[in-house]
Scaffold this active site. Structure first.
Site, PDB file in Angstrom:
ATOM      1  N   ASP A  48       0.820  -1.205   0.000  1.00 39.25           N
ATOM      2  CA  ASP A  48       0.000   0.000   0.000  1.00 39.25           C
ATOM      3  C   ASP A  48       0.860   1.264   0.000  1.00 39.25           C
ATOM      4  O   ASP A  48       2.052   1.235   0.312  1.00 39.25           O
ATOM      5  CB  ASP A  48      -0.910   0.012   1.228  1.00 39.25           C
ATOM      6  CG  ASP A  48      -2.073  -0.952   1.096  1.00 39.25           C
ATOM      7  OD1 ASP A  48      -2.072  -1.773   0.163  1.00 39.25           O
ATOM      8  OD2 ASP A  48      -2.985  -0.893   1.932  1.00 39.25           O
ATOM      9  N   HIS A  62       3.166  -2.372   4.095  1.00 36.71           N
ATOM     10  CA  HIS A  62       3.482  -0.953   3.911  1.00 36.71           C
ATOM     11  C   HIS A  62       4.994  -0.723   3.914  1.00 36.71           C
ATOM     12  O   HIS A  62       5.529  -0.119   4.847  1.00 36.71           O
ATOM     13  CB  HIS A  62       2.811  -0.123   5.007  1.00 36.71           C
ATOM     14  CG  HIS A  62       1.330  -0.306   5.090  1.00 36.71           C
ATOM     15  ND1 HIS A  62       0.740  -1.384   5.696  1.00 36.71           N
ATOM     16  CD2 HIS A  62       0.325   0.457   4.607  1.00 36.71           C
ATOM     17  CE1 HIS A  62      -0.579  -1.285   5.598  1.00 36.71           C
ATOM     18  NE2 HIS A  62      -0.853  -0.176   4.951  1.00 36.71           N
TER      19      HIS A  62
END
Length: 308
Positions: free
Chosen positions: A40, A246
């Site tokens: 992400d 992430h």
């Protein structure tokens, strides 16, 4: 960043139904353990961009999600143009958690006023900020902004595979989620669903979505993350699973602008580690990317979706 809990998705009071096997929809035999590792926040800043590309090209990640309004999005899109094999989605963005390097709506604030806070900026993804945004956002403004973000990617000569949400689990409201599914059908994309009600709703329509609990890397403690990831792989249940990871390099830039840089650095370290590859091989886990998921969504859409 982590998604907001409590997303209101149509059908949360419906009786539970046995989920369809997403793995079989993707062409895999029953009981196979499948994993999507999606990075992400691609485009948020340059150290994330570098880490995401490395995690896909040298590590175990299979796809990523691009934040179009962010300062490093042009760099991210340049990287994607040089690497057409990378599966990426549009990380639909209606909030900004980095006041030091702010971003605004792609459609222009004057065209989406209900998405802005009293100071004329995008809301911060705090519980209060999300509540205020979801309470006042007009669906026509949401659609205008989502289209602006998707069209900016198309204008750059890129073809995404899916749509998903930054900091708002499944859009935060059922009408936003429904809008996104409609936009995905229009643009020929898949939708990535986080919470059980949305995932079950998609599977009832014979669209592949994660069959098990969705992992957000921000939900894991900082201590012992590599060992925790390895154990999660060993414990991975059969069917289609998804992790939202992430990664970032954890550079000085990261540390200056991002309070979560330690989470991102440890994510990056595991994704590119030999240990990750070793455990995947030992456990016979098959990695899946969103290009495969999009293919089935497009086939189902052309054939007419059950329940449409």
């Amino acid at each position: 960043m982590s998604a907001a809990p409590g997303s209101r998705i149509r059908g949360t009071t419906e009786a539970a139904v046995p989920p369809l096997r997403s793995g079989e929809l993707l062409g895999y035999p029953p009981g196979e353990r499948l994993l999507i590792v999606n990075c992400d926040d691609f485009g948020m800043y340059s150290a994330i961009n570098e880490a995401v590309v490395e995690a896909i090209e040298q590590g175990i990640a299979g796809s990523c999600s691009l934040m179009v309004p962010c300062p490093a999005a042009p760099d991210a899109m340049r990287r994607l143009r040089r690497r057409p094999e990378i599966s990426f989605g549009v990380h639909l963005t209606m909030v900004c958690e980095m006041p030091g390097t702010p971003w605004g709506p792609m459609a222009g604030g004057e065209r989406v006023p209900s998405l802005l806070d009293p100071a004329g900026r995008l809301f911060a993804p705090t519980p209060e900020g999300r509540e205020m945004l979801l309470g006042q956002a007009r669906i026509e403004d949401v659609e205008r902004e989502f289209r602006a973000q998707i069209d900016a990617v198309a204008d750059a000569g890129l073809v995404p595979t899916h749509l998903d949400f930054h900091c708002l689990a499944d859009g935060g409201r059922h009408d936003i989620f429904d809008l996104t599914v409609s936009l995905a059908a229009e643009y020929g994309l898949a939708v990535r669903a986080w919470l059980a009600p949305a995932r079950e709703a998609l599977r009832r329509r014979e669209l592949p979505a994660s069959e098990n609990d969705f992992l957000d890397s921000y939900s894991l403690p900082l201590d012992g993350r590599a060992a925790r990831y390895a154990q999660l792989l060993r414990d991975l249940p059969p069917g289609l699973n998804e992790w939202a990871i992430h990664p970032s390099l954890g550079t000085q830039e990261s540390r200056a602008v991002d309070e979560g840089w330690r989470v991102r650095r440890t994510d990056y370290e595991f994704l590119v580690s030999s240990k990750a590859r070793q455990v995947l091989a030992e456990e016979s886990i098959r990695l899946v990317d969103y290009a495969e998921v999009r293919r089935v969504w497009r086939e189902r859409d052309r054939g007419g979706l059950p329940g449409h």
